[in-house]
Write an enzyme that holds these catalytic residues in place. Structure first.
Site, PDB file in Angstrom:
ATOM      1  N   HIS A 218       0.826  -1.205   0.000  1.00  0.00           N
ATOM      2  CA  HIS A 218       0.000   0.000   0.000  1.00  0.00           C
ATOM      3  C   HIS A 218       0.856   1.249   0.000  1.00  0.00           C
ATOM      4  O   HIS A 218       0.582   2.205  -0.720  1.00  0.00           O
ATOM      5  CB  HIS A 218      -1.029   0.065   1.127  1.00  0.00           C
ATOM      6  N   TYR A 222       1.716   5.216  -2.450  1.00  0.00           N
ATOM      7  CA  TYR A 222       2.066   6.603  -2.114  1.00  0.00           C
ATOM      8  C   TYR A 222       3.443   6.963  -2.651  1.00  0.00           C
ATOM      9  O   TYR A 222       3.703   8.121  -2.987  1.00  0.00           O
ATOM     10  CB  TYR A 222       1.937   6.853  -0.611  1.00  0.00           C
ATOM     11  N   HIS A 372     -10.290   0.930 -11.173  1.00  0.00           N
ATOM     12  CA  HIS A 372      -9.941   1.983 -10.200  1.00  0.00           C
ATOM     13  C   HIS A 372      -8.487   2.429 -10.368  1.00  0.00           C
ATOM     14  O   HIS A 372      -8.206   3.604 -10.545  1.00  0.00           O
ATOM     15  CB  HIS A 372     -10.175   1.467  -8.773  1.00  0.00           C
ATOM     16  N   PHE A 373      -7.534   1.461 -10.329  1.00  0.00           N
ATOM     17  CA  PHE A 373      -6.162   1.949 -10.179  1.00  0.00           C
ATOM     18  C   PHE A 373      -5.531   2.458 -11.466  1.00  0.00           C
ATOM     19  O   PHE A 373      -4.496   3.098 -11.415  1.00  0.00           O
ATOM     20  CB  PHE A 373      -5.264   0.958  -9.414  1.00  0.00           C
ATOM     21  N   HIS A 374      -6.164   2.226 -12.615  1.00  0.00           N
ATOM     22  CA  HIS A 374      -5.629   2.925 -13.787  1.00  0.00           C
ATOM     23  C   HIS A 374      -5.956   4.413 -13.723  1.00  0.00           C
ATOM     24  O   HIS A 374      -5.323   5.215 -14.405  1.00  0.00           O
ATOM     25  CB  HIS A 374      -6.129   2.298 -15.092  1.00  0.00           C
ATOM     26  N   ARG A 435     -10.940  -9.958 -12.507  1.00  0.00           N
ATOM     27  CA  ARG A 435      -9.658  -9.429 -12.958  1.00  0.00           C
ATOM     28  C   ARG A 435      -8.695 -10.609 -13.102  1.00  0.00           C
ATOM     29  O   ARG A 435      -9.032 -11.737 -12.760  1.00  0.00           O
ATOM     30  CB  ARG A 435      -9.103  -8.398 -11.962  1.00  0.00           C
ATOM     31  N   ARG A 436      -7.487 -10.359 -13.601  1.00  0.00           N
ATOM     32  CA  ARG A 436      -6.441 -11.377 -13.711  1.00  0.00           C
ATOM     33  C   ARG A 436      -6.972 -12.682 -14.317  1.00  0.00           C
ATOM     34  O   ARG A 436      -6.700 -13.767 -13.826  1.00  0.00           O
ATOM     35  CB  ARG A 436      -5.836 -11.639 -12.333  1.00  0.00           C
TER      36      ARG A 436
HETATM   37  C1  HEM Z   1      -2.043   1.070 -23.029  1.00  0.00           C
HETATM   38  C2  HEM Z   1      -2.209   1.290 -21.757  1.00  0.00           C
HETATM   39  C3  HEM Z   1      -2.721   0.267 -20.784  1.00  0.00           C
HETATM   40  C4  HEM Z   1      -3.669  -0.705 -20.965  1.00  0.00           C
HETATM   41  C5  HEM Z   1      -4.485  -1.001 -22.205  1.00  0.00           C
HETATM   42  C6  HEM Z   1      -3.775  -1.429 -19.727  1.00  0.00           C
HETATM   43  C7  HEM Z   1      -4.624  -2.502 -19.496  1.00  0.00           C
HETATM   44  C8  HEM Z   1      -4.660  -3.274 -18.354  1.00  0.00           C
HETATM   45  C9  HEM Z   1      -5.589  -4.337 -18.082  1.00  0.00           C
HETATM   46  C10 HEM Z   1      -6.716  -4.784 -19.000  1.00  0.00           C
HETATM   47  C11 HEM Z   1      -5.273  -4.861 -16.870  1.00  0.00           C
HETATM   48  C12 HEM Z   1      -6.000  -5.970 -16.131  1.00  0.00           C
HETATM   49  C13 HEM Z   1      -5.672  -7.323 -16.629  1.00  0.00           C
HETATM   50  C14 HEM Z   1      -6.265  -8.399 -15.747  1.00  0.00           C
HETATM   51  O1  HEM Z   1      -6.513  -8.192 -14.548  1.00  0.00           O
HETATM   52  O2  HEM Z   1      -6.490  -9.513 -16.276  1.00  0.00           O
HETATM   53  C15 HEM Z   1      -4.139  -4.138 -16.371  1.00  0.00           C
HETATM   54  C16 HEM Z   1      -3.504  -4.381 -15.163  1.00  0.00           C
HETATM   55  C17 HEM Z   1      -2.556  -3.564 -14.609  1.00  0.00           C
HETATM   56  N1  HEM Z   1      -2.071  -2.377 -15.140  1.00  0.00           N
HETATM   57 FE1  HEM Z   1      -2.479  -1.619 -16.954  1.00  0.00          FE
HETATM   58  N2  HEM Z   1      -2.903  -0.883 -18.817  1.00  0.00           N
HETATM   59  C18 HEM Z   1      -2.252   0.165 -19.418  1.00  0.00           C
HETATM   60  C19 HEM Z   1      -1.300   0.990 -18.849  1.00  0.00           C
HETATM   61  C20 HEM Z   1      -0.851   0.891 -17.548  1.00  0.00           C
HETATM   62  C21 HEM Z   1       0.066   1.806 -16.917  1.00  0.00           C
HETATM   63  C22 HEM Z   1       0.666   3.034 -17.582  1.00  0.00           C
HETATM   64  C23 HEM Z   1       0.276   1.347 -15.658  1.00  0.00           C
HETATM   65  C24 HEM Z   1       1.126   1.903 -14.551  1.00  0.00           C
HETATM   66  C25 HEM Z   1       1.943   2.923 -14.621  1.00  0.00           C
HETATM   67  C26 HEM Z   1      -0.494   0.127 -15.504  1.00  0.00           C
HETATM   68  C27 HEM Z   1      -0.487  -0.654 -14.377  1.00  0.00           C
HETATM   69  C28 HEM Z   1      -1.168  -1.850 -14.247  1.00  0.00           C
HETATM   70  C29 HEM Z   1      -1.055  -2.726 -13.100  1.00  0.00           C
HETATM   71  C30 HEM Z   1      -0.178  -2.518 -11.861  1.00  0.00           C
HETATM   72  C31 HEM Z   1      -1.919  -3.811 -13.336  1.00  0.00           C
HETATM   73  C32 HEM Z   1      -2.176  -4.992 -12.399  1.00  0.00           C
HETATM   74  C33 HEM Z   1      -1.461  -6.203 -12.845  1.00  0.00           C
HETATM   75  C34 HEM Z   1      -1.884  -7.405 -12.036  1.00  0.00           C
HETATM   76  O3  HEM Z   1      -3.079  -7.595 -11.766  1.00  0.00           O
HETATM   77  O4  HEM Z   1      -0.978  -8.140 -11.641  1.00  0.00           O
HETATM   78  N3  HEM Z   1      -1.177  -0.110 -16.669  1.00  0.00           N
HETATM   79  N4  HEM Z   1      -3.778  -3.160 -17.293  1.00  0.00           N
HETATM   80 CU    CU Z   2      -3.983   0.198  -0.569  1.00  0.00          CU
END
Ligand code: HEM
Ligand code: CU
Length: 581
Positions: A218, A222, A372-374, A435-436
């Site tokens: 968490h 920050y 949320h976190f995006h 998710r995931r």
């Molecule tokens: C083209 C831009 C992006 C797209 C289309 C995208 C799409 C996604 C999607 C669909 C997921 C969920 C996948 C799942 O849970 O099965 C995901 C997870 C995630 N994204 Fe992105 N994302 C983008 C950019 C970013 C950026 C810029 C960051 C951070 C600076 C980011 C951080 C994360 C993180 C931390 C997760 C979680 C991974 C996990 O569950 O282990 N994403 N993204």
């Molecule tokens: Cu948190």
């Protein structure tokens, strides 16, 4: 001001390496929305599997990029505001440790030996080099704090009655949070996971590992956010053509984060059975306390923007919004910061849902969470990082921006993308979309018995938004590396658009020193976390904990022979989406 070539070079590499890797990170973002919408119905594409891609996406975007950037930005902020250069040798040692660590982890992920996602929860086992690489990245990022603290003490001795520059205060607070929280994840990796992954220990206490992870995890958010906060307080008012409404507010917010950003990690474990209700309740309440520095920031920045708008002749209650330099290419950084701030409103509101232990039940492990976190990490955090990387590089290298009109449009395009993307994911999450999960294999495959038509519109919105984000992200890489390839036109200087303050507030000694805050931080941490660690230690699970599992097999690694039929069954029916949460 001028800084030495050597420090400039460290900064360039620390901005350039993670941005080059970002091409892989963003590519996998695009792939994820494609799989999830059922456009691709395979486990892998171009020899990269869904979970391998998701691990690369999370680790590169959210851990490597953010850590490298925070160190580079910290060097620049400290040097600029204290007029003192960081130690070159230490800066390079830190750089090399982070880079070697990143290469090790990247190899493990690309080789498909560590598809354990950026949370690397046991009992999923990754390659030892993945854990070792992450540990090196972290240790490398610790070093600058001690050097900056030395410069800070020197500066204090020379400037006894002056306020510590707000940007330096924010940077030090951020890296102190980072140092304390990463101690837990270093312990998790080195003491629990590595010996277990290498086969020296047969089992691992999963709850303890998760509790240590979220002690870090968490606070990590920050650590992502505070560089953006430094930009909001110190640079945004000036870029808008105004002044900072209150500098004391910024100091209160910074110290507030020192107290409240770590002792609330259990809010990621509301569904973990081994942690007792009292601990969850207490940390849930503390989580609400973290809203205080965020609200202080929201109101102070809004007041500063209003001040800027009125100076530019705006009228009425909200007229100032019409008078800001949204498309001014000479102030392109404004566009990145204001878009980030806008997205953060929605990130904050959806975060309140997650933080409530009751509402959390509804959205736990659904697409709501990435929805949320995006709007936080891919909102203010990411836009702050890329905007500032471009700004810092072009100023210190004395180069003009490549395609300045495109540079100023990118954040708006990204924002439109995220709003569509997050609407799709949040809506999907509310109606159960997980998710995931590689949805294209099952739930979004019309030929499959589990096909769920309700998730067609939600994943289509995710796909549309994701494509727009992908385009914006790629355009940014063209602008950034295009700028890098240009010849220097003028002498490069280290320069920031520093805001003056509206009032010259009195120096409050309590907000000009770290000691009382560090002591209080330790006390709050102990109250919040001693019971949590006791709970986790008491309940290691059946036996002494869990054996090793590989991501593609529901049987422990040691039982490979007996697992063979079960695996075959899974692959044949394709009904199981590997649960990794
Ligand atoms: C083209 C831009 C992006 C797209 C289309 C995208 C799409 C996604 C999607 C669909 C997921 C969920 C996948 C799942 O849970 O099965 C995901 C997870 C995630 N994204 Fe992105 N994302 C983008 C950019 C970013 C950026 C810029 C960051 C951070 C600076 C980011 C951080 C994360 C993180 C931390 C997760 C979680 C991974 C996990 O569950 O282990 N994403 N993204
Ligand atoms: Cu948190």
């Amino acid at each position: 001001m001028q800084i030495s070539k050597s420090i400039k070079r460290v900064i360039y590499w620390e901005l350039g390496i993670p941005l080059a890797l970002l091409s892989i990170g963003i590519y996998h973002g695009l792939m994820q929305v494609i799989y999830r919408a059922g456009v691709l119905r395979e486990a892998a594409f171009a020899k990269l599997d869904y979970y391998q891609g998701l691990t690369l996406h999370g680790v590169i975007n959210a851990v490597v990029l953010t850590t490298f950037f925070s160190v580079a930005f910290g060097h620049a902020v400290v040097a600029f505001h204290l007029k003192k250069e960081p130690n070159k040798k230490l800066a390079w040692i830190s750089f090399w440790l982070m880079t070697i660590g990143t290469v090790m982890a990247a190899w493990a992920m690309l080789a498909g030996k560590a598809s354990v996602l950026y949370t690397f929860y046991p009992p999923l086992k990754g390659h030892p080099l993945f854990y070792l690489g992450t540990a090196l990245l972290i240790v490398g990022s610790w070093i600058p704090l001690f050097d900056w603290a030395r410069l800070y003490r020197e500066w204090k001795r020379e400037n006894r009655d002056q306020k510590v520059p707000l940007a330096v205060l924010g940077t030090l607070v951020n890296h102190i949070i980072w140092f304390v929280c990463t101690l837990a994840v270093a312990y998790e990796v080195l003491v629990l996971l590595l010996p277990w992954a290498m086969g020296y220990k047969p089992t691992v206490n999963v709850t303890l590992a998760r509790t240590l992870f979220w002690f870090f995890g968490h606070a990590l958010v920050y650590f992502w956010l505070l560089p953006a906060y430094v930009m909001f307080y110190n640079f945004l008012p000036k870029l808008a053509g105004g002044k900072l409404f209150s500098d004391t507010a910024g100091r209160i917010a910074a110290f507030g984060f020192l107290l409240f950003s770590i002792p609330i990690g259990v809010h990621h474990q509301f569904a973990d059975p081994s942690i007792t209700k009292g601990v969850k309740m207490f940390q849930s309440i503390l989580t609400s306390a973290v809203a205080i520095p965020s609200f202080i920031t929201a109101f102070t920045i809004a007041a500063s923007l209003e001040y800027a708008g009125r100076r530019r002749g705006s009228k009425g209650l909200l007229g100032y919004f019409g008078k800001l330099p949204y498309l001014d290419t000479s102030k392109f950084l404004f566009a990145y910061l204001i878009c980030g701030l806008f997205l953060f409103i929605f990130g904050g509101l959806t975060g309140l849902v997650n933080a409530s232990s009751v509402l959390n039940n509804t959205i736990h492990n659904t697409a709501w969470v990435p929805g949320h976190f995006h709007m936080t990490v891919a909102g203010p955090v990411f836009l702050g990082i890329i905007g500032m990387s471009l700004y810092l590089y072009s100023k210190t290298a004395g180069k003009r921006i490549f395609m300045p009109k495109v540079a100023v449009i990118i954040p708006y395009l990204w924002t439109i993308g995220i709003l569509i993307f997050s609407t799709g994911l949040s809506w999907g999450g509310l109606i159960g979309e997980p998710r995931r999960t590689n949805l294209g294999m099952t739930y979004l495959n019309p030929k499959h018995e589990l096909f769920t038509p309700e998730w067609v519109p939600t994943t289509m919105l995710g796909l549309l938004g994701g494509i727009i984000m992908f385009i914006a992200g790629m355009l940014f890489l063209v602008v950034f590396f295009g700028t890098m390839m240009r010849k220097s036109k003028e002498e490069g200087v280290l320069e920031f658009p520093v805001s003056e303050t509206v009032h010259n507030e009195k120096l409050v000694p309590l907000f000009n020193t770290f000691k009382p805050w560090l002591v209080t931080m330790a006390v709050v941490l102990a109250i919040a976390y001693v019971p949590a660690f006791m709970d986790a230690t008491k309940n290691p699970g059946p036996g002494a904990g869990a054996p090793r599992f590989s991501p593609d097999n529901p049987m422990p690694i040691e039982n490979k022979s007996s697992a063979a039929p079960a695996v075959k069954g899974v692959n044949e029916s394709k009904t199981v989406t590997v649960a990794k949460q």
